[in-house]
Design a protein around this motif. Structure first.
Motif, PDB file in Angstrom:
ATOM      1  N   GLY A 166      97.692  34.499  64.124  1.00  0.00           N
ATOM      2  CA  GLY A 166      97.509  35.855  62.853  1.00  0.00           C
ATOM      3  C   GLY A 166      98.232  35.671  62.122  1.00  0.00           C
ATOM      4  N   TYR A 167      98.036  36.359  60.817  1.00  0.00           N
ATOM      5  CA  TYR A 167      98.911  36.766  59.809  1.00  0.00           C
ATOM      6  C   TYR A 167     100.528  36.937  59.731  1.00  0.00           C
ATOM      7  CZ  TYR A 167      94.862  35.163  57.007  1.00  0.00           C
ATOM      8  OH  TYR A 167      93.923  34.536  55.942  1.00  0.00           O
ATOM      9  N   ALA A 168      99.974  37.880  61.157  1.00  0.00           N
ATOM     10  CA  ALA A 168     101.821  38.240  61.213  1.00  0.00           C
ATOM     11  C   ALA A 168     102.208  37.689  62.588  1.00  0.00           C
ATOM     12  CB  ALA A 168     101.121  40.096  61.700  1.00  0.00           C
ATOM     13  N   GLY A 169     101.682  36.855  62.914  1.00  0.00           N
ATOM     14  CA  GLY A 169     103.035  35.638  63.912  1.00  0.00           C
ATOM     15  C   GLY A 169     103.176  34.605  62.974  1.00  0.00           C
ATOM     16  N   ALA A 170     102.150  34.125  62.037  1.00  0.00           N
ATOM     17  CA  ALA A 170     102.147  32.853  61.378  1.00  0.00           C
ATOM     18  C   ALA A 170     103.778  33.707  60.634  1.00  0.00           C
ATOM     19  CB  ALA A 170     100.940  32.458  61.221  1.00  0.00           C
ATOM     20  N   GLU A 171     103.642  34.342  59.711  1.00  0.00           N
ATOM     21  CA  GLU A 171     104.789  34.666  59.017  1.00  0.00           C
ATOM     22  C   GLU A 171     105.627  35.180  59.996  1.00  0.00           C
ATOM     23  OE1 GLU A 171     104.298  35.087  55.963  1.00  0.00           O
ATOM     24  OE2 GLU A 171     104.962  36.381  55.065  1.00  0.00           O
ATOM     25  N   LEU A 172     105.773  35.442  60.951  1.00  0.00           N
ATOM     26  CA  LEU A 172     107.271  35.455  62.368  1.00  0.00           C
ATOM     27  C   LEU A 172     108.023  33.834  62.395  1.00  0.00           C
ATOM     28  CD1 LEU A 172     106.468  37.708  64.867  1.00  0.00           C
ATOM     29  CD2 LEU A 172     108.806  37.894  63.621  1.00  0.00           C
ATOM     30  N   VAL A 173     106.860  32.740  62.286  1.00  0.00           N
ATOM     31  CA  VAL A 173     106.847  32.190  62.363  1.00  0.00           C
ATOM     32  C   VAL A 173     107.420  31.038  61.604  1.00  0.00           C
ATOM     33  CG1 VAL A 173     106.270  29.563  63.018  1.00  0.00           C
ATOM     34  CG2 VAL A 173     105.547  31.741  63.936  1.00  0.00           C
ATOM     35  N   ARG A 174     107.313  31.487  60.103  1.00  0.00           N
ATOM     36  CA  ARG A 174     108.174  30.992  58.585  1.00  0.00           C
ATOM     37  C   ARG A 174     109.073  31.051  58.967  1.00  0.00           C
ATOM     38  NH1 ARG A 174     108.373  33.033  53.912  1.00  0.00           N
ATOM     39  NH2 ARG A 174     108.029  34.533  54.216  1.00  0.00           N
ATOM     40  N   ILE A 175     109.390  32.961  59.225  1.00  0.00           N
ATOM     41  CA  ILE A 175     110.260  33.615  58.790  1.00  0.00           C
ATOM     42  C   ILE A 175     112.048  32.972  59.863  1.00  0.00           C
ATOM     43  CG2 ILE A 175     112.209  35.529  58.674  1.00  0.00           C
ATOM     44  CD1 ILE A 175     109.346  36.874  57.678  1.00  0.00           C
ATOM     45  N   LEU A 176     110.744  32.583  61.034  1.00  0.00           N
ATOM     46  CA  LEU A 176     111.893  32.211  61.867  1.00  0.00           C
ATOM     47  C   LEU A 176     112.510  30.580  62.409  1.00  0.00           C
ATOM     48  CD1 LEU A 176     110.603  34.670  64.912  1.00  0.00           C
ATOM     49  CD2 LEU A 176     112.917  34.543  63.733  1.00  0.00           C
ATOM     50  N   SER A 177     111.534  30.263  61.417  1.00  0.00           N
ATOM     51  CA  SER A 177     111.695  28.704  61.215  1.00  0.00           C
ATOM     52  C   SER A 177     112.946  28.009  60.708  1.00  0.00           C
ATOM     53  CB  SER A 177     110.235  28.353  60.764  1.00  0.00           C
ATOM     54  OG  SER A 177     110.475  27.937  59.758  1.00  0.00           O
ATOM     55  N   ALA A 178     113.158  29.842  59.562  1.00  0.00           N
ATOM     56  CA  ALA A 178     113.892  29.116  58.382  1.00  0.00           C
ATOM     57  C   ALA A 178     115.425  30.124  58.952  1.00  0.00           C
ATOM     58  CB  ALA A 178     113.767  29.528  56.806  1.00  0.00           C
ATOM     59  N   HIS A 179     115.280  31.210  59.598  1.00  0.00           N
ATOM     60  CA  HIS A 179     116.425  31.623  60.522  1.00  0.00           C
ATOM     61  C   HIS A 179     117.361  30.782  60.863  1.00  0.00           C
ATOM     62  CE1 HIS A 179     118.377  34.587  62.558  1.00  0.00           C
ATOM     63  NE2 HIS A 179     118.053  35.810  61.769  1.00  0.00           N
ATOM     64  N   PRO A 180     118.665  31.307  60.034  1.00  0.00           N
ATOM     65  CA  PRO A 180     120.147  30.364  60.674  1.00  0.00           C
ATOM     66  C   PRO A 180     120.203  30.348  62.374  1.00  0.00           C
ATOM     67  CG  PRO A 180     120.874  31.907  59.934  1.00  0.00           C
ATOM     68  CD  PRO A 180     119.227  31.887  59.419  1.00  0.00           C
ATOM     69  N   HIS A 181     119.760  31.259  63.166  1.00  0.00           N
ATOM     70  CA  HIS A 181     120.315  32.222  64.817  1.00  0.00           C
ATOM     71  C   HIS A 181     119.076  31.833  65.418  1.00  0.00           C
ATOM     72  CE1 HIS A 181     124.887  31.715  63.483  1.00  0.00           C
ATOM     73  NE2 HIS A 181     124.283  33.478  62.294  1.00  0.00           N
ATOM     74  N   ALA A 182     118.133  31.460  65.094  1.00  0.00           N
ATOM     75  CA  ALA A 182     116.781  31.381  65.897  1.00  0.00           C
ATOM     76  C   ALA A 182     116.311  30.274  65.810  1.00  0.00           C
ATOM     77  CB  ALA A 182     115.874  32.796  65.270  1.00  0.00           C
ATOM     78  N   GLU A 183     115.377  30.319  66.975  1.00  0.00           N
ATOM     79  CA  GLU A 183     115.009  28.871  67.481  1.00  0.00           C
ATOM     80  C   GLU A 183     113.777  29.162  68.096  1.00  0.00           C
ATOM     81  OE1 GLU A 183     115.996  25.323  70.449  1.00  0.00           O
ATOM     82  OE2 GLU A 183     116.910  27.290  70.777  1.00  0.00           O
TER      83      GLU A 183
END
Lengths: 347, 347, 347, 347
Positions: free
Chosen positions: A12-29
């Motif tokens: 969904g849009y909120a989910g995809a936005e989470l993925v986008r943000i987390l994909s560039a988060h330096p402490h998240a995998e």
């Protein structure tokens, strides 16, 4: 530190936005993206903007495996589907951040009355923290279960918090008129989100009966120290992202603009994401699009004795995924802005 | 009957819309289109949608000639420029319909306070009629000088008239939150109408100080029989045409939706252009775009004791040129709908 | 004369546009609006812009009754569903205008190859006339069965007809790049018409394989007097209405712009709906939106020896419902512009 | 390493995008933002999305001081104004990246013919490198003076480079049909960028005479090893960001889609920013909006023997500011993706 993250309802849009943000988060995998509709498909085929950025495949939910694998799980699901997930995740000692409505209410009765489904875990409700860091930061730090706020409520609560905490407005006079872009309605198909129906159109919906009403009232009431009843009207505006809330309230006593601004300055002095814009500049959705900021400006109307507060957010970021990541940062002791520092896009 | 019509300021959006409507009006004959910017150019080169429909050239204003030639003159000029024109036209016994603000006010003081210019013809102000046929039809029939209402005021006054005339709402609680498409700002150039600044953006402007405020208050006050002070916030929405006003007021006593709807039904029973939509259908700007209709629906919120009225118009038609032609029809004894019968375009 | 009209598939966008146009047509009387989805509902509840303009209810199709009742029947249905309807209507001596693809082709083989369904009535195909009045007017006058052209083909054929009829371009070099608003995709739901997917997006689709390709080639070929193969790429642009086709072809010999324009002037001299815009003005979709016009302008590029033709229509009017009514006017001996004279809306 | 950066013309859209990107670049430090219009104003009051992100004030250009202070200077100025700036900067041994057209041409004659002004520094032209890293990376590495490519040329050259370098298409058959969002026209005011004129409108402009034509031809010609003449038509589409170019060319010999895709895969194998999308997915502007990517997909049409290439960029990023930062990275020996890694925003 690397936090292992699973996202349930990632397409969904909120989910995809989470993925986008987390994909560039330096402490998240990112360790797992689950979805009902696209199992086995590369996530970046569903969302080609993430081609070369996200290599994971969508998969169907295998909850025990996911709860085992991840340190924190985000869920972006329709309300009423999250309780069993939360139970399992918490039972394994992992953290859970729900972007839906199931853990936002103090009272299961209020939830049931507005959402028309039974709440099957009132005990989890008592454990859950309402994930608005600017108001509930201390509780979020130690929470395992966070109910991430709704998009409209985020804009309204942040817009009114300084005035209510200070007891400056007549709580019975609050009128909230909110306008949202279409992504807030999600990626599901309906005539109401068909391009030709929305474009060149402006309309209200769910007048007086929108489910965000009790959520707003609960949080405003806590800030004010008394029960509140507000008028809340959401509107659909022909744009993708953004919410602007225009909030009206009677001041209890005459105040100048400077006095009111001073209350906001004090309240938000140490908040990075909330921006009290300089005098003469009003919030607009484009200035926050793509960022986790909430822009807030109060205006005093001496003719009517009302204060009019303008509050703008990106509904998918501060109104959903960005705030959820902000909560994760707080819960894991990271600097709150990690992965969320970038300014938005303009124009 | 053929009415000879001149349009002053024909190349702005309101002027061009007048030209479009009048070019297909069975009892109107366009005799002159004046403009400051395009003198000598074919009107249809400035507005190619009218190629093959309007053969006139733009010309510079020659007022005596125009007043001689025409039976009625419409002016779509910035405020403060119309008084000498009106004088000349009226002196020659012709009729004058002003789409600007110079003849909308009962009081020159109020005009001067909000528009920051002196009103040089208070005697004409006394003679002028506020051109909202649904409220002032009888006076318009015999008027020579009509001040055509502003776009926002049209939507708000028609939205509240039934309730105020019946004395059903607490006049001190009225909050008006209006949203307009960009054509309302005219064809002039400004950063505020640059595509990339408006598109994907939503913002408020002139909060508490918009010049339509006193115009709305004047007319609401007359309907209510008492002076009124309202909160009025206009917003810019990324679309070309349309205004939706969301109007809030406390009911003096508890009323059901049926009771409130009955008041509207009664008030608008014989009005063609105002449509009280059936229960379950809310006004939306797209449903009135391209037509002279005003769609109105009241909603009762028993939780707060407020009524919320939604009111939608096409700002260039019922909010400007269409209403001006409606006034012309009334002034010349034509059926009010002449040249204005067509439904709008959807989608 | 009053023509009794039935519309099958009235609640799609093309159907609704037929209803809108016919509701104001001085010689048409709507007698039945059929639909699969909204049986029993007032048409104006499905399309509130027609409230007070259309009183009919939607009903399910009762073909014998409809064919009995109406003088002409329009069908706006998906391809492959129209043959039995056409048979019944023609058998009762009534006229039939199909807005779909089933009666546009000279060859059932071509139809079957591109539409992947069998054509069950090749004999009707032979009887059908391709309903582009500017090219086939004489045949339409006596036709009982008209295949109304597709939206893209209308823009392309009208754009190239003068050059092909005159044999001025190299038919092997034709490249057609078309851009359409979203209403062309209909009111059905799909991710491709979801607002948030279309807005702020521009994309091509069906590159080289769009079903309008053979229809364009058939008609261009007839005009050129030889078989043609073109490159045709449709694109989706974030707007509701309008098609702009940009058409490239090599001139067989050097020609000046004046010479090329003279060919167009001659060809379209007596056509009302096709407008060769004056030098210096290019077609734009907004200038035809809401009207039955097709704006055409050729540009000569001496550097490359190519002519570039711009052609703009409103896809729902000249590209569908307006052209269908134009065909009805021709078939019934009415002035071709009846009910279609109004200029479009701008802006 | 910290690179000190000055931006001349910082308050246009391309300039502001440079500021946004550089404000988050880990090895860049903004030292001066110059502008003609807003001297003395905080940059973030001109662009409120950068409030809390950019603390600098706009100032008027003091060239010697700026050239002293900065290691590299970007200029986003109208063509014809950059030569004296470049001279001064280079004389002080600093690097200069021009986002305008003044240093893009090998030949001052071609520049003068299309831009209608004299080129006052042909010797600098010889020194300048055309800043398209995917084609000229080696030269950029050692360049002091870079002419950053135009937005349309970037999309077209990257779209055709693999085919031309391999000699696979007939160079005389190339037709380029490009569609751009409105930000490409800059923040200046004109009727052509007025919201109500652009919204719900699609149109071509500068048909056959756009100034990007010779720039495209120069670079395509170098890739092909022969002089080229193309047809190029730019169009304005109602959105803020994005260019989609649809490029047509005849294949010299029959090729399968797989063969053509293999050529692209080989050519772009080691390029991060150019993405050959997987089979079945076409470029769309929304998938690159907010990122420095160029999405490219070739389609083979065996019916016509043409290849149709779709190429999408964000005109302000890969088409302007992002590519300029990419060039800076190359010139300073940084990893090319520094500060440019983030995916775009969707939807």
């Amino acid at each position: 530190m690397q936090i292992k993250v699973g996202v349930i309802g990632a397409t969904g849009y909120a989910g995809a936005e989470l993925v986008r943000i987390l994909s560039a988060h330096p402490h998240a995998e990112l360790v797992a993206l689950t979805t009902q509709s696209y199992g086995g498909k590369a996530f970046c085929e569903v969302y080609p903007h993430l081609y070369k950025h996200v290599a994971l495949e969508c998969r169907e939910l295998d909850l025990p495996a996911l709860a085992e694998q991840a340190d924190v799980i985000f869920a972006a699901l329709p309300h009423g589907h999250v309780v069993p997930v939360a139970r399992e995740v918490l039972a394994r000692g992992k953290k859970f951040i729900d972007l839906g409505a199931d853990f936002r209410f103090d009272s299961s009765e209020v939830y049931e009355q507005w959402y028309k489904v039974e709440h099957t875990a009132p005990e989890l409700l008592r454990q859950a923290v309402y994930g608005l860091p600017e108001v509930h930061r201390e509780k979020i730090k130690t929470a395992s279960l966070v109910g991430n706020p709704g998009c409209y409520p985020t804009s309204v609560i942040l817009g009114l918090a300084p005035l209510l905490r200070s007891g400056l407005v007549d709580t019975g006079t609050v009128v909230v008129d909110s306008k949202s872009g279409v992504s807030g309605a999600g990626r599901g198909l309906s005539l109401g989100t068909h391009f030709a129906e929305v474009n060149e159109n402006f309309r209200a919906y769910n007048v007086g009966v929108h489910r965000h009403t009790p959520e707003i009232e609960q949080e405003l009431g806590k800030l004010a120290g008394e029960e509140m009843r507000i008028s809340f009207t959401p509107h659909l505006t022909p744009m993708n992202r953004g919410i602007l809330s225009t909030i009206y309230a009677k001041l209890k006593r005459e105040m100048t603009l400077e006095q009111v601004r001073a209350v906001y300055e004090e309240f938000y002095r140490s908040e990075y994401f909330v921006r009290l814009l300089p005098p003469g500049i009003l919030p607009q959705t484009k200035a926050v699009a793509g960022s986790n900021h909430c822009d807030v400006v109060p205006v005093v109307d001496p003719r009517t004795g009302r204060v009019v507060v303008l509050s703008a957010i990106d509904n998918l970021i501060k109104g959903a995924a960005g705030q959820a990541v902000q909560n994760m940062n707080v819960m894991f002791g990271l600097p709150e802005t990690t992965g969320l520092e970038r300014p938005g896009l303009y124009p």
